[in-house]
Motif scaffolding. Structure first.
Motif, PDB file in Angstrom:
ATOM      1  N   THR A 161      -7.327  -0.357   3.814  1.00  0.00           N
ATOM      2  CA  THR A 161      -6.805   0.592   2.826  1.00  0.00           C
ATOM      3  C   THR A 161      -5.888   1.635   3.448  1.00  0.00           C
ATOM      4  OG1 THR A 161      -8.691   2.115   3.052  1.00  0.00           O
ATOM      5  CG2 THR A 161      -8.911   0.297   1.486  1.00  0.00           C
TER       6      THR A 161
ATOM      7  N   PHE B 292       1.796   4.322   0.402  1.00  0.00           N
ATOM      8  CA  PHE B 292       0.583   3.729  -0.160  1.00  0.00           C
ATOM      9  C   PHE B 292       0.880   2.604  -1.144  1.00  0.00           C
ATOM     10  CE2 PHE B 292      -1.554   7.578   1.366  1.00  0.00           C
ATOM     11  CZ  PHE B 292      -2.798   7.076   1.747  1.00  0.00           C
TER      12      PHE B 292
ATOM     13  N   LYS C 101       2.222   9.600  -0.242  1.00  0.00           N
ATOM     14  CA  LYS C 101       2.455   8.940  -1.532  1.00  0.00           C
ATOM     15  C   LYS C 101       3.906   9.069  -1.968  1.00  0.00           C
ATOM     16  CE  LYS C 101      -2.169   9.164  -3.600  1.00  0.00           C
ATOM     17  NZ  LYS C 101      -2.993   9.732  -4.693  1.00  0.00           N
TER      18      LYS C 101
ATOM     19  N   HIS D 152     -11.496   3.606  -2.925  1.00  0.00           N
ATOM     20  CA  HIS D 152     -11.742   3.622  -1.483  1.00  0.00           C
ATOM     21  C   HIS D 152     -12.107   5.025  -0.995  1.00  0.00           C
ATOM     22  CE1 HIS D 152      -9.679  -0.113  -2.057  1.00  0.00           C
ATOM     23  NE2 HIS D 152      -8.510   0.459  -2.236  1.00  0.00           N
ATOM     24  N   THR D 153     -12.469   5.893  -1.910  1.00  0.00           N
ATOM     25  CA  THR D 153     -12.684   7.299  -1.565  1.00  0.00           C
ATOM     26  C   THR D 153     -14.103   7.717  -1.930  1.00  0.00           C
ATOM     27  OG1 THR D 153     -10.348   7.769  -1.982  1.00  0.00           O
ATOM     28  CG2 THR D 153     -11.834   9.650  -1.898  1.00  0.00           C
TER      29      THR D 153
ATOM     30  N   PRO E 164     -11.750   9.529   2.916  1.00  0.00           N
ATOM     31  CA  PRO E 164     -11.233   8.165   2.810  1.00  0.00           C
ATOM     32  C   PRO E 164     -12.133   7.207   3.591  1.00  0.00           C
ATOM     33  CG  PRO E 164      -9.994   9.367   4.468  1.00  0.00           C
ATOM     34  CD  PRO E 164     -11.025  10.328   3.931  1.00  0.00           C
TER      35      PRO E 164
ATOM     36  N   ALA F  65      -6.043   7.564   6.099  1.00  0.00           N
ATOM     37  CA  ALA F  65      -7.340   6.905   5.879  1.00  0.00           C
ATOM     38  C   ALA F  65      -8.032   6.536   7.179  1.00  0.00           C
ATOM     39  CB  ALA F  65      -7.166   5.667   4.997  1.00  0.00           C
TER      40      ALA F  65
ATOM     41  N   GLN G   3      -6.681   4.193  -5.188  1.00  0.00           N
ATOM     42  CA  GLN G   3      -7.162   4.951  -4.043  1.00  0.00           C
ATOM     43  C   GLN G   3      -8.567   5.499  -4.290  1.00  0.00           C
ATOM     44  OE1 GLN G   3      -4.476   7.957  -2.668  1.00  0.00           O
ATOM     45  NE2 GLN G   3      -5.502   8.191  -0.710  1.00  0.00           N
TER      46      GLN G   3
ATOM     47  N   ASN H  40      -5.777  11.675   0.130  1.00  0.00           N
ATOM     48  CA  ASN H  40      -4.933  11.766  -1.068  1.00  0.00           C
ATOM     49  C   ASN H  40      -3.595  12.434  -0.748  1.00  0.00           C
ATOM     50  OD1 ASN H  40      -4.695  11.098  -3.829  1.00  0.00           O
ATOM     51  ND2 ASN H  40      -5.128  13.211  -4.447  1.00  0.00           N
TER      52      ASN H  40
END
Length: 449
Positions: free
Chosen positions: A304, A187, A182, A197-198, A298, A321, A194, A177
Motif C-alpha cells: 500500500t 497514491f 496525494k 489500510h489505515t 498507516p 506508509a 486508503q 494521509n
C-alpha cells in the motif's frame, strides 16, 4: 505526471531554499539534518507551535539507525526507560497468555530500544537539524504544491502571510494521509481505498509513582517493559500496547478503521475495556489519567506504499506508509528516521548533480531498497493481511489460550490429556479448520522464516 491543479510558477533561478521539508516528525527532522549537513539551505516546516506538539506515540524508539544518523545518541536522546523486557500477550475476555523475554544486555550500550515521549523526542531531533543549519518554521501548514510550466514541483504553498516557499526539492513528511503525496498523484496506483489500510491509534498516558511502576513490572533503574497485545479489542481488528515510562504508563489500542466503523463502538470504549481486563487491570490500578490522544496509522505495509518520488519531490515516513504492523512488531519511528535520512542525502546529491527530476532522485529508492526500510517491508508484505484477519484476531488467541489452560489444568483423577487432543478440541470449539491453520502457517513461514 498527473495534471496539476496548483498554480504554475515561473522557473526559479534562485529559490528560497534548496530543500523544503514538510513535517518536523522523525522523518522530516532526519531529512532536514542530512540535507543541512551536506551544505544545503533547508526549511523545516511544522504545522504545530513546536515539533512534537501534535504527535501521538506509544512509544518505543529502536536506536540502531541513530548510530549512523546521530553518533553518540545514547547520551543525548531524551530516554524514559531502556526496554529490557519484551512481552507478547494474547487475550480473550477471560484469559491471557504472555511470552515474556528479558535480558540485561538491552540495559547497556548499544541498547535495543527505549521508551520516550514524542514531544521530547521530536524537539530533540529538530534541534539537531537546526544545529546543522536548517531553519525551523513552526506554526506553518503546507497547503499545496507549486509547479513550473513543465509540471515539475518547485515548492509549497503555505498558510503564512508572507506566502509560498520555493525549493529545488520538496520532501513530504506530512504524515499519514499525506495531502502533498496525494496532490502529486503518488497514491494513484495504490489498490483499494486508503481508509482500508489505515488504523486508528488511541492512547492514554497514566501517571504512577516511579517506585510503583518498578514494583509492579519487576523493574529497576532505567529498565523498562514493552507489552504488545493481540486480542482484547472487543472483536475489532487491531491490537494493544502497554509501555512503561519513568513515572507514567502509555497504554493504547490500534484499531482497523473499517472494523471499528462496522462495530459501532467508540475507540475510547475499547481502550476502557482493555484497561479493565483481568490481566491488565492490576498493572494500571490507581493510575491517574494525564493525557488522551488519537492518531491515524498507516498499517497496510509494502503493498500500500505510494510512489516515493516525482520531479522535485520525495516522500518519507508515515506519508509513505512506512509503518511495520506485523503482530509481534509494531514499529514506525525507526523506519521514518531511516527513510528521512536517505531522503535528505538523495536530495542533496541530486541538487549537487543538477538533476532533481524523478530520475535524478532515484538514489532515494535505491538506498531504501538496500536498507532495512524497504527490505523489511517487502519480506513482511503478507503479514498485515494475516495479522488483521478474522482468524488471527479472534480465533487464534482463544485457541492458544484454551490449549494452555487445558495443559496446565490438573483434573485428577482423570489422566492428563495430550497436546494433540487439547489442540483438536480447542480448534473445534473455536471454529478453526485445519486447512485454514495450515494456510496461515504457510503465509507466516514465508514471511518470518
Amino acid at each position: 505526471m498527473p495534471p496539476s491543479t496548483t498554480p504554475e510558477q515561473p522557473p526559479a533561478a534562485d529559490p528560497d531554499f534548496d530543500v523544503v521539508v514538510v513535517g518536523a516528525g522523525p522523518a522530516g527532522s532526519a531529512a532536514a539534518l542530512e540535507a543541512a549537513r551536506a551544505g544545503r539551505s533547508v526549511a523545516l516546516l511544522e504545522r504545530g507551535p513546536y515539533p512534537g506538539a501534535k504527535n501521538v506515540y506509544g512509544g518505543v524508539v529502536y536506536g540502531r539507525i541513530l548510530d549512523e544518523l546521530i553518533p553518540g545518541w545514547q547520551e543525548q536522546l531524551p530516554v524514559q526507560r531502556w526496554v529490557t523486557r519484551r512481552s507478547t500477550m494474547l487475550l480473550t475476555d477471560t484469559q491471557a497468555l504472555t511470552v515474556d523475554f528479558r535480558t540485561e544486555d538491552w540495559g547497556r550500550p548499544p541498547y535495543n530500544g527505549a521508551t520516550a515521549h514524542r514531544s521530547e523526542l521530536d524537539g530533540w531531533l529538530a534541534s539537531r537539524a537546526v544545529e546543522a543549519g536548517a531553519v525551523l518554521v513552526p506554526a506553518t501548514t503546507a497547503t499545496g504544491l507549486l509547479r513550473d510550466g513543465a509540471g515539475r514541483i518547485t515548492g509549497v504553498r503555505t498558510d503564512r502571510p508572507d506566502g509560498d516557499l520555493t525549493a529545488r526539492v520538496v520532501i513530504a513528511c506530512d504524515g499519514v494521509n499525506s495531502f502533498l503525496a496525494k496532490e502529486a498523484g503518488l497514491f494513484d496506483g495504490v489498490p483499494g481505498k486508503q481508509s482500508e489500510h489505515t488504523s486508528l491509534g488511541v492512547k492514554e498516558t497514566l501517571a504512577l509513582p516511579r517506585e510503583v511502576i518498578e514494583e509492579r513490572f519487576g523493574l529497576s533503574g532505567r529498565h523498562g517493559q514493552d507489552i504488545e497485545i493481540l486480542g482484547g479489542t472487543r472483536g475489532i481488528a487491531g491490537g494493544g500496547f502497554l509501555y512503561t515510562n519513568l513515572d507514567s504508563l502509555s497504554i493504547g489500542v490500534v484499531l482497523s478503521l473499517p472494523s471499528l466503523a462496522a462495530s459501532g463502538t467508540r475507540p475510547e470504549e475499547v481502550l476502557a475495556s482493555l484497561k479493565a481486563h483481568p490481566a491488565i487491570s492490576p498493572l494500571v490500578q490507581g493510575a491517574e489519567l494525564k493525557e488522551y490522544s488519537a492518531h491515524l496509522i498507516p498499517e497496510g505495509g509494502y503493498r500500500t506504499m505510494p510512489e516515493l518520488s516525482a520531479d522535485g519531490l520525495l516522500v518519507a515516513g508515515d506519508a509513505a506508509a512506512m509503518c511495520l504492523a506485523a503482530g509481534v512488531w509494531l514499529e514506525g519511528v525507526n523506519y521514518a528516521l531511516g527513510a528521512g535520512m536517505y531522503a535528505g542525502r538523495a536530495a542533496a546529491a541530486a541538487i549537487a548533480a543538477g538533476d532533481t527530476s524523478r530520475s535524478g532522485l532515484a538514489g532515494y529508492r535505491r538506498a531504501l531498497e538496500d536498507s532495512f526500510v524497504l527490505a523489511d517491508h517487502r519480506r513482511l508484505r503478507r503479514v498485515p493481511g494475516l495479522v488483521f484477519s478474522e482468524r488471527m484476531q479472534n480465533a487464534y488467541p482463544g485457541l492458544v489460550c484454551d490449549v494452555a489452560q487445558g495443559f496446565f489444568t490438573v483434573d485428577n483423577p482423570r489422566p492428563k490429556p495430550g497436546l494433540r487432543r487439547l489442540f483438536l478440541t480447542a480448534a473445534r470449539e473455536r471454529g478453526v479448520k485445519l486447512r485454514h491453520l495450515l494456510s496461515d502457517a504457510l503465509t507466516g513461514s514465508r514471511s518470518f522464516l
